[in-house]
Design an enzyme around this catalytic site. Structure first.
Site, PDB file in Angstrom:
ATOM      1  N   ASP A   1       0.779  -1.159   0.066  1.00 35.41           N
ATOM      2  CA  ASP A   1       0.106   0.005  -0.114  1.00 35.41           C
ATOM      3  C   ASP A   1       0.780   1.445  -0.020  1.00 35.41           C
ATOM      4  O   ASP A   1       1.567   1.481   0.656  1.00 35.41           O
ATOM      5  CB  ASP A   1      -0.938  -0.101   1.428  1.00 35.41           C
ATOM      6  CG  ASP A   1      -1.629   1.188   1.386  1.00 35.41           C
ATOM      7  OD1 ASP A   1      -2.034   1.938   0.413  1.00 35.41           O
ATOM      8  OD2 ASP A   1      -2.518   1.310   2.290  1.00 35.41           O
TER       9      ASP A   1
ATOM     10  N   ASP B   1      -4.043   2.184  -5.317  1.00 31.05           N
ATOM     11  CA  ASP B   1      -2.564   2.150  -4.465  1.00 31.05           C
ATOM     12  C   ASP B   1      -2.334   1.114  -3.660  1.00 31.05           C
ATOM     13  O   ASP B   1      -1.306   0.878  -2.993  1.00 31.05           O
ATOM     14  CB  ASP B   1      -2.444   3.506  -3.778  1.00 31.05           C
ATOM     15  CG  ASP B   1      -3.310   3.815  -2.578  1.00 31.05           C
ATOM     16  OD1 ASP B   1      -4.186   2.995  -2.543  1.00 31.05           O
ATOM     17  OD2 ASP B   1      -2.814   4.471  -1.845  1.00 31.05           O
ATOM     18  N   GLU B   2      -3.034  -0.198  -3.867  1.00 31.20           N
ATOM     19  CA  GLU B   2      -3.062  -1.220  -2.905  1.00 31.20           C
ATOM     20  C   GLU B   2      -3.216  -2.647  -3.800  1.00 31.20           C
ATOM     21  O   GLU B   2      -3.826  -2.667  -4.867  1.00 31.20           O
ATOM     22  CB  GLU B   2      -4.183  -1.252  -2.104  1.00 31.20           C
ATOM     23  CG  GLU B   2      -4.071  -0.082  -1.035  1.00 31.20           C
ATOM     24  CD  GLU B   2      -5.410  -0.262  -0.008  1.00 31.20           C
ATOM     25  OE1 GLU B   2      -5.220  -0.999   0.893  1.00 31.20           O
ATOM     26  OE2 GLU B   2      -6.420   0.151  -0.518  1.00 31.20           O
TER      27      GLU B   2
END
Length: 216
Positions: free
Chosen positions: A8, A103-104
């Site tokens: 993340d 974003d993960e």
């Protein structure tokens, strides 16, 4: 044995803006929602000033002006491009990657002999190649990997990578006891009060609660 890592990015939108404009490197920065109404991302410097997530910008404009905080409108083209680069690197390093959000990503690390060392290499590669700093959480389930990621980001002792499977049972219980139950993936504002009414306040309380009671 199943083993998952959650990678993340830290302060993703704000980090992308700083990568795009290096002059902003040490500047407190906030990113605003589509209509520039609310703060949806904050740099480390902006967080240190106490600017809250989701705050209406008009209420914080004077404060930001007084403290030299730069505000940016959301640039989803930039964020999408950086997200694609991040995912490409992860796919190059691990054959099984599940993109969870912009974003993960979850990585399947089953069979990796030293998962923490691998997590450190992932973190180093992302920093080196695209200047994105990330946290890596590793656990036997995706929920545990999520919690481990939270620990990795919030506690310097982990150096950005927390592998719950490498900790003793006592160590895991100590960490779980420190955090409220709403830090568990899927436990939100509605469920947390219901759990509290059952005497379940911490992550450890939830882990130790009888399954039948939770199902009911």
């Amino acid at each position: 044995m199943a083993l998952y890592a959650l990678v993340d990015a830290n302060n993703f939108y704000a980090s992308c803006e700083k990568i795009f404009d290096p002059a902003l490197a040490d500047t407190p920065l906030v990113v605003l929602s589509n209509n520039d109404g609310c703060i949806v991302a904050r740099s480390v410097e902006a967080k240190a000033l106490g600017i809250p997530m989701g705050a209406p910008m008009h209420q914080w404009q004077a404060f930001c002006d007084a403290h030299g905080v730069i505000s940016k409108s959301s640039n989803y083209t930039l964020y999408g491009d950086m997200s694609a680069r991040m995912l490409s690197i992860l796919q190059d390093m691990c054959p099984q990657v599940e993109s969870y959000s912009i974003d993960e990503s979850f990585l399947d690390l089953a069979g990796y002999a030293d998962a923490r060392a691998y997590g450190l290499r992932i973190r180093q590669r992302l920093q080196q190649d695209i200047k994105i700093t990330c946290g890596v959480g590793i656990g036997a389930t995706k929920t545990l990997a999520k919690f481990a990621n939270h620990l990795a980001k919030k506690n310097a002792v982990f150096d950005g990578v927390c592998n719950l499977e490498s900790l003793s049972n006592i160590e895991v219980e100590v960490w779980m006891a420190k955090y409220e139950v709403n830090e568990v993936w899927g436990v939100g504002r509605r469920i947390a009060p219901r759990l509290a009414a059952l005497g379940i306040h911490s992550v450890l309380d939830l882990r130790n609660a009888p399954s039948r009671r939770i199902r009911e």
